[in-house]
Scaffold this active site. Structure first.
Site, short mmCIF file in Angstrom:
data_model
loop_
_atom_site.label_atom_id
_atom_site.label_comp_id
_atom_site.label_asym_id
_atom_site.label_seq_id
_atom_site.Cartn_x
_atom_site.Cartn_y
_atom_site.Cartn_z
N SER A 51 0.81 -1.23 0.00
CA SER A 51 0.00 0.00 0.00
C SER A 51 0.83 1.27 0.00
O SER A 51 0.34 2.34 -0.36
CB SER A 51 -0.94 0.01 1.21
OG SER A 51 -0.20 -0.11 2.42
N ASP A 336 -3.87 8.00 7.94
CA ASP A 336 -4.95 7.15 8.43
C ASP A 336 -4.51 6.17 9.53
O ASP A 336 -5.22 5.24 9.85
CB ASP A 336 -5.55 6.36 7.27
CG ASP A 336 -4.51 5.50 6.55
OD1 ASP A 336 -3.36 5.44 7.02
OD2 ASP A 336 -4.85 4.91 5.50
N HIS A 339 -0.69 4.92 6.79
CA HIS A 339 -0.06 5.56 5.63
C HIS A 339 0.18 7.04 5.89
O HIS A 339 -0.45 7.63 6.76
CB HIS A 339 -0.95 5.36 4.40
CG HIS A 339 -1.36 3.91 4.22
ND1 HIS A 339 -2.57 3.43 4.70
CD2 HIS A 339 -0.70 2.86 3.69
CE1 HIS A 339 -2.65 2.13 4.43
NE2 HIS A 339 -1.53 1.76 3.83
#
Length: 370
Positions: A51, A336, A339
């Site tokens: 991610s 978040d 990240h």
């Protein structure tokens, strides 16, 4: 902003960030993101990871929703990236004045892969190797992509393009994170590291066998500084900056093994260029010296649920009902809980471009100017 030998992009970017407010961050760093480096031939980049560098693979591949406010800062809508704006991979591409990488899995949408492709997908790890979208599967997807290009598809990349392309790998965080989430001890987690390193080695060799000669490999960041981890761990062994000591120690052990692997492969693959980038040092510096960079709450998520000290609750994650988001332009390191914000990613990218964290100290534009 001008590149200064010995200072590079990073120091000038940071000094300007400190001088002005976060609201004008994009204006300050516009020369960086608009491209000041010197492509003298077509630039092709193939990225493999999780991610931290997924530019939409999760949404395209699994149909998973990545809801607003993700993407609000730069794209003004969600693009499948887990950030309020651009990721480090986006900023590095823009430094070369090339298009942002399209997710490989998004090919049905008519994406243009003439400058490369992004195989990274949220949640990816190296082991188990047969589970989508592990590093092994991503490499297999690349081999399929290359074969399709050789068959005369519209991808517009020839054999020379694949040989001169830059192959980026940014993976390993989820291997460590998943191990800790299974309540494994620090010793048990570190015992799994050699298997992770072996899979990265296999990936590099597979890409090398396909003609790849230029590799850019990021180590993993300080896992113990993520608000998500801090909120979930009950017995906290905190370091002086409030991060989980055991989690960060495991990340450093992984990074030491990865550096050793890069040195080993550099000796073995004589005609390959293999650059190891110390992302851990860059990101930990953001936490340890957060006020220097204008961040007031480095261990709290901008978008989440629960409020201080970490603002992370698995029942109200960013973009889902129950979550709340800080004001746009606020100075947060974490977006978040897992990240980074675009503001933080911009500093990380600028420090990568400085070459101060690279072994060997090869500039990022080396692969398009040589």
């Amino acid at each position: 902003m001008v590149y200064v030998q010995g200072l590079g992009w990073a120091d000038q970017s940071v000094s300007l960030i400190l001088t002005f407010s976060g609201a004008v961050l994009l204006i300050i760093l516009s020369p960086l993101v608009d491209g000041q480096l010197c492509p003298t031939r077509p630039v092709h980049i193939f990225n493999f990871g999780d991610s931290n560098s997924d530019t939409g693979g999760l949404a395209a591949g699994l149909g998973s929703s990545v809801n607003p406010p993700n993407g609000r800062t730069f794209f003004r809508s969600s693009t499948g990236r887990l950030s309020d704006g651009r990721l480090v991979i986006d900023l590095l591409c823009q430094s070369l004045n090339v298009s942002l990488l399209s997710p490989y899995i998004d090919s049905l949408a008519g994406s243009n892969f003439s400058n490369g492709a992004n195989f990274a997908v949220v949640g990816s790890s190296t082991i188990p190797k047969r589970v989508p979208f592990s590093l092994n599967i991503q490499v297999m997807q690349f081999i399929h992509f290359k074969a399709t290009a050789a068959a005369g598809s519209k991808h517009l990349i020839n054999d020379e393009g694949f040989r001169k392309a830059l192959y980026m790998i940014d993976i390993g965080q989820n291997d460590l994170s998943d191990s800790f989430s299974k309540d494994l001890s620090y010793v048990q987690v570190t015992e799994r590291i050699p298997s992770v390193i072996e899979e990265i080695k296999n990936a590099v060799k597979a890409l090398y066998d396909e003609g790849g000669r230029n590799f850019w490999i990021h180590n993993t960041g300080p896992l113990g500084c993520l608000p998500q981890k801090l909120s979930l761990v009950e017995k906290k062994d905190l370091d002086p900056y409030g991060c989980l000591s055991s989690y960060n120690a495991a990340a450093r052990s992984f990074n030491e093994a990865l550096l050793h692997l890069c040195n080993e492969m550099r000796s073995e693959l004589k005609d390959a260029v293999i650059v190891y980038v110390d992302i851990y040092a860059i990101k930990y510096d953001l936490i340890a010296n957060s006020t220097k960079y204008g961040f007031s709450t480095p261990l709290m998520a901008c978008c989440g649920n629960g409020g201080p000290p970490y603002n992370f609750n698995a029942k109200g994650v960013c973009g889902q009902p129950g979550s709340h988001v800080c004001e746009e332009g606020s100075r947060f390191v974490s977006w978040d809980g897992i990240h980074y914000t675009e503001a933080a990613n911009t500093i990380v990218a600028s420090k990568i471009l400085s070459t101060n964290y690279s072994t060997p100290r090869i500039p990022f534009d080396f692969f398009c100017c040589s």
